[in-house]
Design a protein around this motif. Sequence first.
Motif, PDB file in Angstrom:
ATOM      1  N   PRO A   1     -41.525 -57.685 -63.911  1.00  0.00           N
ATOM      2  CA  PRO A   1     -42.543 -56.847 -64.535  1.00  0.00           C
ATOM      3  C   PRO A   1     -43.333 -56.056 -63.490  1.00  0.00           C
ATOM      4  N   ALA A   2     -43.545 -54.773 -63.805  1.00  0.00           N
ATOM      5  CA  ALA A   2     -44.167 -53.859 -62.838  1.00  0.00           C
ATOM      6  C   ALA A   2     -45.683 -54.033 -62.832  1.00  0.00           C
ATOM      7  N   THR A   3     -46.113 -55.243 -62.506  1.00  0.00           N
ATOM      8  CA  THR A   3     -47.539 -55.578 -62.534  1.00  0.00           C
ATOM      9  C   THR A   3     -48.337 -54.720 -61.554  1.00  0.00           C
ATOM     10  N   MET A   4     -49.479 -54.258 -62.008  1.00  0.00           N
ATOM     11  CA  MET A   4     -50.375 -53.489 -61.139  1.00  0.00           C
ATOM     12  C   MET A   4     -51.203 -54.474 -60.316  1.00  0.00           C
ATOM     13  N   LEU A   5     -51.457 -54.088 -59.078  1.00  0.00           N
ATOM     14  CA  LEU A   5     -52.268 -54.942 -58.214  1.00  0.00           C
ATOM     15  C   LEU A   5     -53.300 -54.095 -57.493  1.00  0.00           C
ATOM     16  N   VAL A   6     -54.391 -54.733 -57.096  1.00  0.00           N
ATOM     17  CA  VAL A   6     -55.316 -54.065 -56.188  1.00  0.00           C
ATOM     18  C   VAL A   6     -55.299 -54.858 -54.883  1.00  0.00           C
ATOM     19  N   GLY A   7     -55.685 -54.235 -53.809  1.00  0.00           N
ATOM     20  CA  GLY A   7     -55.627 -54.961 -52.552  1.00  0.00           C
ATOM     21  C   GLY A   7     -56.441 -54.305 -51.451  1.00  0.00           C
ATOM     22  N   ILE A   8     -56.485 -55.026 -50.358  1.00  0.00           N
ATOM     23  CA  ILE A   8     -57.135 -54.491 -49.166  1.00  0.00           C
ATOM     24  C   ILE A   8     -56.361 -54.998 -47.951  1.00  0.00           C
ATOM     25  N   ALA A   9     -56.219 -54.133 -46.966  1.00  0.00           N
ATOM     26  CA  ALA A   9     -55.461 -54.509 -45.769  1.00  0.00           C
ATOM     27  C   ALA A   9     -56.390 -54.580 -44.563  1.00  0.00           C
ATOM     28  N   ALA A  10     -56.029 -55.440 -43.639  1.00  0.00           N
ATOM     29  CA  ALA A  10     -56.756 -55.500 -42.362  1.00  0.00           C
ATOM     30  C   ALA A  10     -55.719 -55.530 -41.238  1.00  0.00           C
ATOM     31  N   ARG A  11     -56.021 -54.824 -40.158  1.00  0.00           N
ATOM     32  CA  ARG A  11     -55.079 -54.797 -39.022  1.00  0.00           C
ATOM     33  C   ARG A  11     -55.156 -56.138 -38.292  1.00  0.00           C
ATOM     34  N   ASP A  12     -54.020 -56.702 -37.991  1.00  0.00           N
ATOM     35  CA  ASP A  12     -54.062 -57.967 -37.233  1.00  0.00           C
ATOM     36  C   ASP A  12     -53.805 -57.714 -35.749  1.00  0.00           C
ATOM     37  N   ALA A  13     -53.839 -58.783 -34.989  1.00  0.00           N
ATOM     38  CA  ALA A  13     -53.800 -58.662 -33.520  1.00  0.00           C
ATOM     39  C   ALA A  13     -52.506 -58.006 -33.018  1.00  0.00           C
ATOM     40  N   ASP A  14     -51.380 -58.181 -33.775  1.00  0.00           N
ATOM     41  CA  ASP A  14     -50.099 -57.618 -33.318  1.00  0.00           C
ATOM     42  C   ASP A  14     -49.908 -56.164 -33.735  1.00  0.00           C
ATOM     43  N   GLY A  15     -50.886 -55.570 -34.405  1.00  0.00           N
ATOM     44  CA  GLY A  15     -50.702 -54.196 -34.884  1.00  0.00           C
ATOM     45  C   GLY A  15     -50.084 -54.167 -36.269  1.00  0.00           C
ATOM     46  N   GLY A  16     -49.800 -55.325 -36.833  1.00  0.00           N
ATOM     47  CA  GLY A  16     -49.347 -55.415 -38.228  1.00  0.00           C
ATOM     48  C   GLY A  16     -50.552 -55.492 -39.130  1.00  0.00           C
ATOM     49  N   ALA A  17     -50.359 -55.980 -40.380  1.00  0.00           N
ATOM     50  CA  ALA A  17     -51.491 -56.013 -41.307  1.00  0.00           C
ATOM     51  C   ALA A  17     -51.457 -57.276 -42.153  1.00  0.00           C
ATOM     52  N   ILE A  18     -52.643 -57.725 -42.499  1.00  0.00           N
ATOM     53  CA  ILE A  18     -52.794 -58.752 -43.535  1.00  0.00           C
ATOM     54  C   ILE A  18     -53.260 -58.001 -44.782  1.00  0.00           C
ATOM     55  N   VAL A  19     -52.541 -58.194 -45.897  1.00  0.00           N
ATOM     56  CA  VAL A  19     -52.934 -57.522 -47.144  1.00  0.00           C
ATOM     57  C   VAL A  19     -53.307 -58.603 -48.149  1.00  0.00           C
ATOM     58  N   ASN A  20     -54.515 -58.540 -48.656  1.00  0.00           N
ATOM     59  CA  ASN A  20     -54.889 -59.486 -49.715  1.00  0.00           C
ATOM     60  C   ASN A  20     -54.796 -58.767 -51.054  1.00  0.00           C
ATOM     61  N   LEU A  21     -54.129 -59.391 -52.000  1.00  0.00           N
ATOM     62  CA  LEU A  21     -53.901 -58.748 -53.291  1.00  0.00           C
ATOM     63  C   LEU A  21     -54.606 -59.498 -54.410  1.00  0.00           C
ATOM     64  N   SER A  22     -54.828 -58.773 -55.495  1.00  0.00           N
ATOM     65  CA  SER A  22     -55.445 -59.381 -56.675  1.00  0.00           C
ATOM     66  C   SER A  22     -54.935 -58.627 -57.894  1.00  0.00           C
ATOM     67  N   PHE A  23     -55.006 -59.278 -59.058  1.00  0.00           N
ATOM     68  CA  PHE A  23     -54.492 -58.629 -60.262  1.00  0.00           C
ATOM     69  C   PHE A  23     -55.450 -57.572 -60.807  1.00  0.00           C
ATOM     70  N   GLY A  24     -56.716 -57.678 -60.428  1.00  0.00           N
ATOM     71  CA  GLY A  24     -57.675 -56.726 -60.992  1.00  0.00           C
ATOM     72  C   GLY A  24     -57.667 -56.799 -62.502  1.00  0.00           C
ATOM     73  N   ILE A  25     -57.647 -55.644 -63.105  1.00  0.00           N
ATOM     74  CA  ILE A  25     -57.792 -55.564 -64.553  1.00  0.00           C
ATOM     75  C   ILE A  25     -56.549 -56.082 -65.285  1.00  0.00           C
ATOM     76  N   SER A  26     -55.412 -56.159 -64.590  1.00  0.00           N
ATOM     77  CA  SER A  26     -54.177 -56.588 -65.255  1.00  0.00           C
ATOM     78  C   SER A  26     -54.053 -58.106 -65.324  1.00  0.00           C
ATOM     79  N   ILE A  27     -55.150 -58.805 -65.033  1.00  0.00           N
ATOM     80  CA  ILE A  27     -55.117 -60.268 -64.953  1.00  0.00           C
ATOM     81  C   ILE A  27     -54.584 -60.933 -66.220  1.00  0.00           C
ATOM     82  N   VAL A  28     -55.019 -60.435 -67.398  1.00  0.00           N
ATOM     83  CA  VAL A  28     -54.653 -61.113 -68.640  1.00  0.00           C
ATOM     84  C   VAL A  28     -53.136 -61.069 -68.859  1.00  0.00           C
ATOM     85  N   GLU A  29     -52.545 -59.877 -68.684  1.00  0.00           N
ATOM     86  CA  GLU A  29     -51.091 -59.774 -68.851  1.00  0.00           C
ATOM     87  C   GLU A  29     -50.371 -60.536 -67.740  1.00  0.00           C
ATOM     88  N   ALA A  30     -50.901 -60.441 -66.532  1.00  0.00           N
ATOM     89  CA  ALA A  30     -50.233 -61.070 -65.395  1.00  0.00           C
ATOM     90  C   ALA A  30     -50.113 -62.573 -65.590  1.00  0.00           C
TER      91      ALA A  30
END
Lengths: 324, 195
Positions: free
Chosen positions: A82-111
């Motif tokens: 299912p093409a669930t919608m997500l919201v998220g935020i990314a932070a740059r990590d020490a290696d130049g990659g990223a940590i992305v934290n995700l959440s369902f946001g408004i699609s929580i009930v269906e998710a």
Amino acid sequence: MAGCDNTDDMLDLLCPMHLRVDPSGVIAHAGPSLAKLRPAAPFAGTRFADRFDLLQPALSDAGAGLADMAGRRLRLRFRDRPATMLVGIAARDADGGAIVNLSFGISIVEAVRDYTLTIADFAPTDLAVELLFLVETKSAAMAALQQMSQRFNGARMAAEEQALTDPGTGLRNRRALDLALERMISDGQEFALMHVDLDRFKQVNDTLGHAAGDHVLRQAAHVMSVETRAEDTLARVGGDEFVLLFHRLCDRDRLGEIAARLIARLEMPIDWQGHRCGISASAGTAISIDYDNPSAARMLADADEALYAAKRAGRGRHRFHPDG
Amino acid sequence: MHGLIIQALQRFIVDTYGAGPWAAACRAMGLAGTEFEPMIVYDPALTDGLVDALSTGLSRPRPALLEDLGTYLVSTPKSAGFRRLLRFLGAGFEDFLHALDDLPDRARLAIPDMRLPVLALRSEGAGCYLLSCRSHLPGAGHVLVGVLRAMADDYGALATLDHRGETGGAEQVAVQVHVSRFAEARTFDLGARTG
């Protein structure tokens, strides 16, 4: 809980829906709740861009990495179903990659429904469970309110059905007329039934509008109550149609006088916001003593016939049934 | 007492015993009708009197009747929403017990004038708990026993429950969890299906 050896373990606990993406855009690790969303297709080793469609911010530069979007609000969607919608935020990590934290946001009930998640899949700091609780309580309360509205609506319709008064004129309505007629006939009471129809009422409505029409109807009703006795029954049975029941009055001369006076009064212009509304009326009367076994339907039909005879003879007249 | 709660009592009685006993209890209370509005807060004494009248009319002791009500609330498909609400509270039966303290506040989130019994859990170790229940409705602790019994079943946990009477204005319910995964839990997901 034992101490966590590394960042992945720590983040699994704090942000069970996080991803760690390396500088080349390949997912290195996924939090346990996120992993649960795609049990058959593990995230680790796949490209972030192959798994998610980034809707916001729109990427002008296809090569831009997640780390470049650090701190911005991300909106994304699973590429597969299912093409669930997500919201998220990314932070740059020490290696130049990223940590992305995700959440369902408004699609929580269906998710939650699509993935059969439980409270254990959410961090205690996540308000998802509170939100779901709110949705469920709201649904129960709304269902109760809906039932209440339906019950009230039913009660209102029943009350209207039971009502005996015509709200427009304050006269009796069709139902009240039927009840009164039925009672007089079964009591063997003598009476006359006069069917009155306003002439040129439609023109008032059409030229001056419904407010003027309503005013004229109220005035006509007033004239009828003034020109009849308190014990008579006055009912509005249609838009501009009235039925008057004269209790214990069968004298043709007196009924004729009453009809003539009524029509004359109704022909007096009615003032509405400076406009003179000129109407008239035609009337037809049936008298109970003319029948061996008077019936309501028969008398109404005969009075109606007399009314149309009056109309054919020219407006502003009154006729008896049978004519004589 | 909130109208929604009286309606739940009505549903339980009518589904279990038919409309007759409910109507009889309403008459015994001197009420003109048998219906209550869901969003009106009624005098708690009214609910109390109704429960007494039902208990007399059905010849079922008040504690047993209230416990049946609790079981009904969780197990009837008609209030699947209520069961889901309770299952929101924890992934397992003991989690659920710990989360009960929050129940009244969570209910008030959506229905501000809803006053559920105030619950406080005390853990006594080794799966033993003492739950205190403070309510306008005397015997609410028995409803709680019924709810907990049905929820333990729902979670597949083996637990014994014991109403210990009243202490300091609150009813005390002892809970002993023997096995938290005794049987397979009824399948459950948090998703609310509206309507």
